[in-house]
Design an enzyme around this catalytic site. Structure first.
Site, short mmCIF file in Angstrom:
data_model
loop_
_atom_site.label_atom_id
_atom_site.label_comp_id
_atom_site.label_asym_id
_atom_site.label_seq_id
_atom_site.Cartn_x
_atom_site.Cartn_y
_atom_site.Cartn_z
N ASN A 211 0.85 -1.19 0.00
CA ASN A 211 0.00 0.00 0.00
C ASN A 211 0.88 1.24 0.00
O ASN A 211 2.11 1.15 0.04
CB ASN A 211 -0.97 -0.02 1.19
CG ASN A 211 -0.24 -0.01 2.51
OD1 ASN A 211 0.46 0.93 2.83
ND2 ASN A 211 -0.40 -1.09 3.28
N ASP A 280 -4.66 -5.69 5.20
CA ASP A 280 -5.74 -6.45 5.83
C ASP A 280 -5.74 -7.91 5.40
O ASP A 280 -6.23 -8.77 6.11
CB ASP A 280 -7.09 -5.81 5.47
CG ASP A 280 -7.27 -4.49 6.19
OD1 ASP A 280 -6.77 -4.37 7.33
OD2 ASP A 280 -7.88 -3.58 5.61
N LYS A 290 8.11 -17.88 -9.36
CA LYS A 290 7.38 -16.79 -10.01
C LYS A 290 6.13 -17.33 -10.72
O LYS A 290 6.21 -18.35 -11.42
CB LYS A 290 8.32 -16.12 -11.01
CG LYS A 290 7.77 -14.88 -11.62
CD LYS A 290 8.76 -14.26 -12.59
CE LYS A 290 8.08 -13.23 -13.45
NZ LYS A 290 8.87 -12.84 -14.58
N PRO A 308 -3.93 -10.97 10.86
CA PRO A 308 -4.31 -10.64 12.25
C PRO A 308 -4.39 -9.12 12.42
O PRO A 308 -3.66 -8.39 11.76
CB PRO A 308 -3.14 -11.21 13.07
CG PRO A 308 -2.01 -11.36 12.11
CD PRO A 308 -2.61 -11.58 10.75
N ASP A 309 -5.30 -8.66 13.28
CA ASP A 309 -5.37 -7.23 13.57
C ASP A 309 -4.44 -6.95 14.75
O ASP A 309 -4.75 -7.31 15.90
CB ASP A 309 -6.82 -6.83 13.89
CG ASP A 309 -6.97 -5.31 13.91
OD1 ASP A 309 -6.09 -4.62 14.49
OD2 ASP A 309 -7.95 -4.81 13.35
N ILE A 310 -3.34 -6.31 14.46
CA ILE A 310 -2.27 -6.18 15.45
C ILE A 310 -2.69 -5.26 16.61
O ILE A 310 -2.56 -5.60 17.78
CB ILE A 310 -0.99 -5.63 14.78
CG1 ILE A 310 -0.55 -6.60 13.68
CG2 ILE A 310 0.11 -5.42 15.81
CD1 ILE A 310 0.57 -6.08 12.78
N PHE A 326 -4.49 4.49 14.24
CA PHE A 326 -4.73 5.47 13.20
C PHE A 326 -5.90 4.98 12.35
O PHE A 326 -6.09 3.77 12.20
CB PHE A 326 -3.49 5.66 12.31
CG PHE A 326 -2.54 6.68 12.87
CD1 PHE A 326 -1.78 6.39 13.99
CD2 PHE A 326 -2.42 7.93 12.28
CE1 PHE A 326 -0.92 7.33 14.52
CE2 PHE A 326 -1.55 8.88 12.80
CZ PHE A 326 -0.80 8.58 13.93
N LYS A 340 -14.19 2.63 14.48
CA LYS A 340 -12.95 1.84 14.52
C LYS A 340 -12.35 1.87 15.93
O LYS A 340 -11.87 0.87 16.44
CB LYS A 340 -11.97 2.44 13.51
CG LYS A 340 -11.02 1.46 12.89
CD LYS A 340 -10.27 2.06 11.72
CE LYS A 340 -10.96 1.80 10.39
NZ LYS A 340 -10.17 2.23 9.23
N LYS A 344 -12.02 -1.62 18.07
CA LYS A 344 -10.69 -2.14 18.40
C LYS A 344 -10.30 -1.86 19.86
O LYS A 344 -9.19 -2.18 20.26
CB LYS A 344 -9.64 -1.54 17.46
CG LYS A 344 -9.90 -1.87 15.98
CD LYS A 344 -8.71 -1.54 15.10
CE LYS A 344 -9.06 -1.73 13.63
NZ LYS A 344 -7.90 -2.09 12.81
N1 CTP Z 1 -4.23 -2.28 12.04
C1 CTP Z 1 -3.57 -3.34 12.60
N2 CTP Z 1 -3.62 -4.55 12.01
C2 CTP Z 1 -4.33 -4.76 10.88
C3 CTP Z 1 -5.01 -3.66 10.29
C4 CTP Z 1 -4.93 -2.44 10.90
O1 CTP Z 1 -2.93 -3.17 13.63
N3 CTP Z 1 -4.35 -5.95 10.34
C5 CTP Z 1 -4.18 -0.97 12.73
C6 CTP Z 1 -3.48 0.14 11.99
O2 CTP Z 1 -2.12 0.22 12.38
C7 CTP Z 1 -4.22 1.36 12.46
C8 CTP Z 1 -5.63 0.85 12.71
O3 CTP Z 1 -5.51 -0.54 12.85
O4 CTP Z 1 -3.75 1.87 13.67
C9 CTP Z 1 -6.62 1.13 11.61
O5 CTP Z 1 -6.12 0.72 10.38
P1 CTP Z 1 -7.01 0.82 9.07
O6 CTP Z 1 -6.28 0.16 7.97
O7 CTP Z 1 -7.47 2.24 8.88
O8 CTP Z 1 -8.27 0.02 9.52
P2 CTP Z 1 -8.77 -1.40 9.20
O9 CTP Z 1 -8.93 -2.14 10.47
O10 CTP Z 1 -7.91 -2.03 8.17
O11 CTP Z 1 -10.22 -1.11 8.63
P3 CTP Z 1 -10.71 -0.78 7.14
O12 CTP Z 1 -9.81 -1.53 6.21
O13 CTP Z 1 -12.11 -1.27 7.13
O14 CTP Z 1 -10.64 0.70 6.99
#
Ligand code: CTP
Length: 400
Positions: A211, A280, A290, A308-310, A326, A340, A344
């Site tokens: 990204n 995500d 490749k 995983p959502d860290i 953020f 959000k 979280k």
């Molecule tokens: N984050 C994280 N782990 C993930 C995705 C996001 O820790 N797998 C954290 C980011 O570091 C940030 C916050 O979650 O602090 C929000 O990230 P964002 O990408 O805006 O949110 P998402 O949870 O990915 O939601 P969406 O894609 O629906 O906007």
């Protein structure tokens, strides 16, 4: 900020050119003042080209004084940085002599001043120099002690001027701490974990999903917190930014690697700021070779699985650090960010509009800081300024 850069005679004077460039690059105004001896080592024109201002070098020069008189010049500066500071100039400063423009300015100024001595090791060790430096420090002068190493004279020992990058970082830390005493008192010694940058999810050995995060925001937070005296661990995704001085940096690539690093470190930190743009989804199975396209192939399907959502993981732990996330959104900034934060379980979320010209790659930003109790919009400014705003908000929330 307005910086008066004093350059005295010594071989290290060439490093002051790079220092001048770093100050200008960071947006500061620089006025260089050289002694006659400094001009034996380096030409004033180089400083003039870098700072965009003619160098000042004479006390009794009607032309120079007609622009800004020397007393006015002493008042103009917010900070004075003396690099290199020779043994001779340090001695004069201690005695209060005013026999050239630089020493006169120093005597006529009440502004903070950083001394960066550079000299032969025996001159540095000499009891006279050591006493002079001790007296000057006791009078409130800041000192960045010389580094050890091989000297221009061929001797080995303490006396070398630190590299420009290190002087700049040292000055930045001191000026930030001086400008924000309460913030400095709060962050001093506190342990902060920051994640920054994107994550890359490999498809095969040559391709990845990524990204547009530049990492600038997280790096700015790490740098400012370090400047305020915090112990900072920075977990960085793949970015090409230099490490902020004094920060412990751990480089990772994927979301899984970032999670592993965060899990390993979070418990030793009292605040976690998750500024990373974590992918995500990752590819279900990265291929060892490749991916080749077949003749006439029109489509390629990839199976992605959720990462995983860290930040949410950290926020679920007990005990847990103070957790800041953020929210980068292209639309409906505030409703999405509020949701959000709750989903979280974050103590604070920094909402961040992203899109054309704002957000990821730019140097400026405008954050809305949303906590359980309040919402505050920071004025549009540099990411370094926004970083200070975030650190300030954390202080308010943790001390109210
Ligand atoms: N984050 C994280 N782990 C993930 C995705 C996001 O820790 N797998 C954290 C980011 O570091 C940030 C916050 O979650 O602090 C929000 O990230 P964002 O990408 O805006 O949110 P998402 O949870 O990915 O939601 P969406 O894609 O629906 O906007």
């Amino acid at each position: 900020m307005k910086i008066l850069l004093g350059v005295t005679g010594g071989i290290a004077a060439y490093k002051a050119l790079e220092l001048c460039r770093l100050f200008v690059k960071a947006g500061h105004e620089v006025q260089v003042v050289m002694t006659q001896h400094a001009k034996q080592f380096i030409g004033p024109l180089s400083f003039q080209a870098l700072s965009g201002r003619p160098v000042r070098d004479a006390l009794f020069n009607a032309e120079q004084e007609a622009g800004m008189g020397h007393i006015e010049l002493a008042r103009w500066a917010d900070w004075i940085v003396l690099a290199p500071a020779s043994a001779n100039t340090l001695a004069k400063l201690r005695m209060g002599l005013a026999d050239n423009l630089l020493t006169t300015l120093l005597l006529a100024s009440d502004r903070p001043c950083l001394l960066v001595p550079a000299m032969n090791r025996l001159m540095w060790q000499n009891a006279a120099t050591q006493e002079n430096v001790a007296v000057l420090q006791a009078r409130g002068y800041h000192l960045l002690a010389p580094a050890e190493g091989v000297q221009a004279c061929g001797e080995v020992g303490a006396g070398r001027m630190p590299e420009a990058q290190q002087i700049f970082a040292d000055w930045q830390a001191r000026s930030t701490a001086a400008a924000y005493p309460a913030l400095h008192a709060f962050w001093q010694g506190r342990r902060l974990l920051v994640s920054a940058g994107p994550t890359f999810e490999d498809l095969d050995p040559v391709r990845f999903l990524g990204n547009r995060s530049s990492g600038k925001m997280g790096f700015a937070i790490a740098q400012q917190a370090q400047a305020l005296g915090a112990h900072v661990t920075l977990i960085a995704g793949p970015v090409s930014l230099p490490s902020p001085q004094g920060v412990q940096r751990i480089d990772v690539r994927s979301a899984q690697q970032m999670l592993d690093a965060v899990q390993h470190h979070y418990a030793q930190h009292s605040v976690f700021i998750s500024a990373a743009a974590v992918a995500d989804f990752a590819v279900a199975q990265a291929l060892p070779q490749k991916i080749k396209k077949q003749a006439g192939q029109k489509h390629l399907s990839l199976e992605l699985i959720a990462n995983p959502d860290i930040v949410a993981w950290v926020a679920q732990q007990s005990p847990k650090p103070f957790v800041v996330g953020f929210a980068a959104e292209t639309e409906q900034l505030l409703p999405y960010a509020r949701a959000k934060r709750e989903r979280k379980n974050l103590d604070l979320i920094c909402a961040n509009q992203v899109g054309a010209g704002i957000g990821f790659e730019g140097d400026d930003n405008q954050l809305v800081l949303i906590s359980r109790e309040q919402e505050r919009t920071l004025p549009m400014s540099s990411k370094h300024q926004q970083a200070l705003g975030v650190l300030q908000e954390i202080m308010h929330l943790l001390t109210q």
